[in-house]
Design a protein around this motif. Structure first.
Motif, PDB file in Angstrom:
ATOM      1  N   LEU A   1       0.826  -1.211   0.000  1.00 40.23           N
ATOM      2  CA  LEU A   1       0.000   0.000   0.000  1.00 40.23           C
ATOM      3  C   LEU A   1       0.864   1.267   0.000  1.00 40.23           C
ATOM      4  CD1 LEU A   1      -2.708  -1.115   2.596  1.00 40.23           C
ATOM      5  CD2 LEU A   1      -2.894  -1.150   0.112  1.00 40.23           C
TER       6      LEU A   1
ATOM      7  N   LYS B   1       1.965   1.647  -3.871  1.00 45.62           N
ATOM      8  CA  LYS B   1       0.853   2.537  -4.246  1.00 45.62           C
ATOM      9  C   LYS B   1       1.024   3.886  -3.553  1.00 45.62           C
ATOM     10  CE  LYS B   1      -1.244  -0.210  -6.960  1.00 45.62           C
ATOM     11  NZ  LYS B   1      -1.275   0.129  -8.384  1.00 45.62           N
TER      12      LYS B   1
ATOM     13  N   ILE C   1      -1.233   6.926  -3.901  1.00 43.40           N
ATOM     14  CA  ILE C   1      -2.553   6.956  -3.235  1.00 43.40           C
ATOM     15  C   ILE C   1      -2.422   7.023  -1.711  1.00 43.40           C
ATOM     16  CG2 ILE C   1      -4.699   5.645  -2.874  1.00 43.40           C
ATOM     17  CD1 ILE C   1      -4.219   4.319  -5.582  1.00 43.40           C
TER      18      ILE C   1
ATOM     19  N   SER D   1      -5.341   7.730   2.688  1.00 44.31           N
ATOM     20  CA  SER D   1      -5.479   7.444   1.252  1.00 44.31           C
ATOM     21  C   SER D   1      -6.236   8.583   0.573  1.00 44.31           C
ATOM     22  CB  SER D   1      -6.222   6.134   1.053  1.00 44.31           C
ATOM     23  OG  SER D   1      -7.481   6.203   1.693  1.00 44.31           O
TER      24      SER D   1
ATOM     25  N   LYS E   1      -7.710   8.148  -2.638  1.00 47.70           N
ATOM     26  CA  LYS E   1      -8.878   7.658  -3.387  1.00 47.70           C
ATOM     27  C   LYS E   1      -9.145   6.193  -3.041  1.00 47.70           C
ATOM     28  CE  LYS E   1      -6.406   6.810  -7.690  1.00 47.70           C
ATOM     29  NZ  LYS E   1      -6.194   7.161  -9.070  1.00 47.70           N
ATOM     30  N   THR E   2     -10.319   5.719  -3.426  1.00 43.21           N
ATOM     31  CA  THR E   2     -10.711   4.338  -3.128  1.00 43.21           C
ATOM     32  C   THR E   2      -9.773   3.371  -3.845  1.00 43.21           C
ATOM     33  OG1 THR E   2     -12.980   5.088  -2.955  1.00 43.21           O
ATOM     34  CG2 THR E   2     -12.657   2.717  -3.211  1.00 43.21           C
ATOM     35  N   HIS E   3      -9.410   2.295  -3.142  1.00 40.41           N
ATOM     36  CA  HIS E   3      -8.449   1.363  -3.740  1.00 40.41           C
ATOM     37  C   HIS E   3      -8.862  -0.074  -3.417  1.00 40.41           C
ATOM     38  CE1 HIS E   3      -4.623  -0.135  -5.178  1.00 40.41           C
ATOM     39  NE2 HIS E   3      -4.422  -0.766  -4.029  1.00 40.41           N
ATOM     40  N   GLU E   4      -8.799  -0.942  -4.427  1.00 37.62           N
ATOM     41  CA  GLU E   4      -9.111  -2.359  -4.214  1.00 37.62           C
ATOM     42  C   GLU E   4      -7.827  -3.081  -3.809  1.00 37.62           C
ATOM     43  OE1 GLU E   4     -12.138  -3.896  -4.556  1.00 37.62           O
ATOM     44  OE2 GLU E   4     -12.931  -1.861  -4.901  1.00 37.62           O
ATOM     45  N   TYR E   5      -7.891  -3.838  -2.716  1.00 34.90           N
ATOM     46  CA  TYR E   5      -6.688  -4.555  -2.284  1.00 34.90           C
ATOM     47  C   TYR E   5      -7.083  -5.919  -1.714  1.00 34.90           C
ATOM     48  CZ  TYR E   5      -2.288  -5.661   0.045  1.00 34.90           C
ATOM     49  OH  TYR E   5      -1.125  -6.289   0.446  1.00 34.90           O
TER      50      TYR E   5
ATOM     51  N   SER F   1     -12.279  -3.314  -0.453  1.00 33.84           N
ATOM     52  CA  SER F   1     -12.273  -1.947  -0.971  1.00 33.84           C
ATOM     53  C   SER F   1     -11.862  -1.011   0.170  1.00 33.84           C
ATOM     54  CB  SER F   1     -13.673  -1.597  -1.465  1.00 33.84           C
ATOM     55  OG  SER F   1     -13.682  -0.262  -1.857  1.00 33.84           O
TER      56      SER F   1
ATOM     57  N   ALA G   1     -11.653   5.990   0.132  1.00 33.25           N
ATOM     58  CA  ALA G   1     -10.835   7.217   0.113  1.00 33.25           C
ATOM     59  C   ALA G   1     -10.870   7.842   1.502  1.00 33.25           C
ATOM     60  CB  ALA G   1     -11.407   8.186  -0.912  1.00 33.25           C
TER      61      ALA G   1
END
Ligand code: HEM
Length: 420
Positions: A22, A26, A29, A309, A311-315, A319, A322
């Motif tokens: 993350l 990423k 984000i 974060s 924005k919304t993030h799929e991990y 989900s 944000a």
């Protein structure tokens, strides 16, 4: 672990893999910070540690940190570090019972000298710049856990006057705000006045002031930026580094075989006629192993600093909304038995066996993640190493002795809850 506190999504990340996935991979984000209106009102709003990711101030301050505290820049502070550590050895000799206070004085005096060019001559504990900074830090912490206070969660409360019953937090904030202003202004004004009188005290602030042709014409905003920058160096560096050095003393007294091993290494490489210097470091690998193990077993910032974060993030099938707060559980990561077998054992040898390179250093999470990772890491590392090597060269760290029975009395560690 996912939590929702008063509508705020929070994710506690306890594995290094997830933390790196993350906050490192990423990073675009997950490099923001949660908003902290209380810290902003107290006067810390523009401190790098709280700045929102990507804004011009953030980019500028990270660059300045890299320029002044990066691994090559910090070599120019070696003389100050060595000099202060030798003074610390002397204080240990004069008043060994005061070692905790003197560790604080050691770290604080190095940092004010590097940041402002201000060299403390007497006991650092009584110095006005140090006491003002401590007062500001204490009053700030009395306002609660930054980012988690009632006013952080309900920011509209800030408009309620301090005299209204139940607004104790606001009264504390006003007191903290005055203390922070004083703590940031006093050393800065001192450094600036030296510069105006043509006296150059090599330091971060002096280098930054060099960019101005006429200091009397500096804008208010530029002054505030420099004050907060130097203040962040002091505040980010002091409590963390002094905690690590205090833990070193604790670990040495509890692990005397390790202490002996390190002393043998120093005696055989450096000899008995002089004290270890930063140049000796490559020949003293065991001190590095101790340093890592001290940071692993008691990370000075066990929950790091929360990221946020954008924005919304799929991990992994979930989900992450944000504006989630990401809390890295560094303490848990450093106790992972897969990476650190028998994790509760203080065992510097585990690094000798592994032979890690700098790139896969297993204790790197202690300094945080990705684009927000600690910019003071190299500097802290240099202060810690020099202190540890010198203390081991000069002294045995022993338990106190019961005056009646003559038995050794070992300390029983206790910890307080908090950021550090
Ligand atoms: C043993 C000593 C230290 C430890 C364990 C430590 C640990 C940390 C950690 C965990 C973070 C949060 C990173 C993240 O959000 O992912 C951090 C951030 C920070 N540290 Fe350190 N630190 C230490 C020493 C220092 C020193 C000596 C300085 C300055 C001279 C410093 C300045 C900062 C600053 C300015 C930040 C905020 C960075 C940002 O938000 O972009 N730290 N540190």
């Amino acid at each position: 672990m996912f939590l929702k506190a008063l509508g705020r999504p929070m994710i506690v990340v306890s594995s290094v893999d997830a933390a790196y996935d993350l906050m490192k991979k990423k990073g675009a984000i997950f490099s923001d910070r949660p908003t902290a209106p209380v810290a902003d009102m107290i006067g810390w709003g523009k401190a790098l540690s709280l700045l929102l990711y990507g804004q011009p101030q953030f980019v500028k301050q990270r660059r300045l940190m890299q320029e002044h505290l990066g691994s090559s820049a910090i070599r120019s502070y070696d003389k100050i570090v060595v000099n202060r550590v030798q003074k610390f050895l002397h204080r240990l000799w004069l008043q060994p019972d005061e070692f905790c206070q003197d560790i604080h004085g050691l770290v604080a005096s190095i940092i004010v000298e590097v940041a402002y060019g201000y060299s403390i001559s007497g006991n650092p504990a009584g110095d006005k710049f140090i006491t003002e900074n401590e007062r500001a830090a204490r009053l700030t912490s009395l306002c609660g856990n930054i980012g988690f206070t009632t006013m952080d969660i309900f920011p509209s409360l800030r408009y309620v006057p301090a005299c209204v019953p139940g607004m104790g937090l606001k009264r504390k904030m006003l007191e903290a705000r005055d203390a922070v202003r004083t703590a940031l202004t006093l050393p800065f004004e001192w450094a600036k006045s030296k510069k105006v009188s043509g006296i150059n005290m090599p330091s971060i602030i002096h280098t930054l002031l060099d960019e101005y042709d006429d200091l009397r014409e500096m804008s208010y905003e530029d002054e505030m930026d420099l004050k907060i920058f130097a203040g962040t160096v002091y505040n980010g560096g002091t409590d963390t580094t002094r905690t690590a050095i205090t833990m070193f003393f604790l670990m040495m007294v509890l692990n005397r075989d390790v202490q002996k091993h390190a002393q043998n290494e120093i005696d055989s490489i450096v000899g008995l006629d002089r004290l270890p210097l930063p140049e000796d470091r490559p020949s003293l690998p065991y001190i590095d192993c101790i340093l890592k193990e001290v940071l692993r077993i008691h990370p000075p910032a066990p929950l790091g600093l929360a990221h946020a974060s954008t924005k919304t993030h799929e991990y992994r099938g979930w989900s992450i909304p944000a504006r989630s707060m990401i809390i890295p559980n560094i303490w848990h990561m450093m106790k992972d038995a897969n990476t650190f077998p028998d994790p509760e054992k203080f065992d510097p040898d585990r690094y000798v066996v592994r032979g890690d390179t700098a790139a896969d250093d297993p204790i790197s999470p202690v300094f945080g993640f990705g684009r927000r990772a600690c910019p003071g890491k190299a500097f802290a590392d240099s202060i810690m190493w020099t202190t540890m090597a010198n203390v081991l060269a000069a002294y045995d760290i022993l338990p106190s002795r019961d005056p009646v029975t003559g038995d050794d009395v070992y300390p029983v560690p206790e910890f307080e809850s908090g950021l550090i």
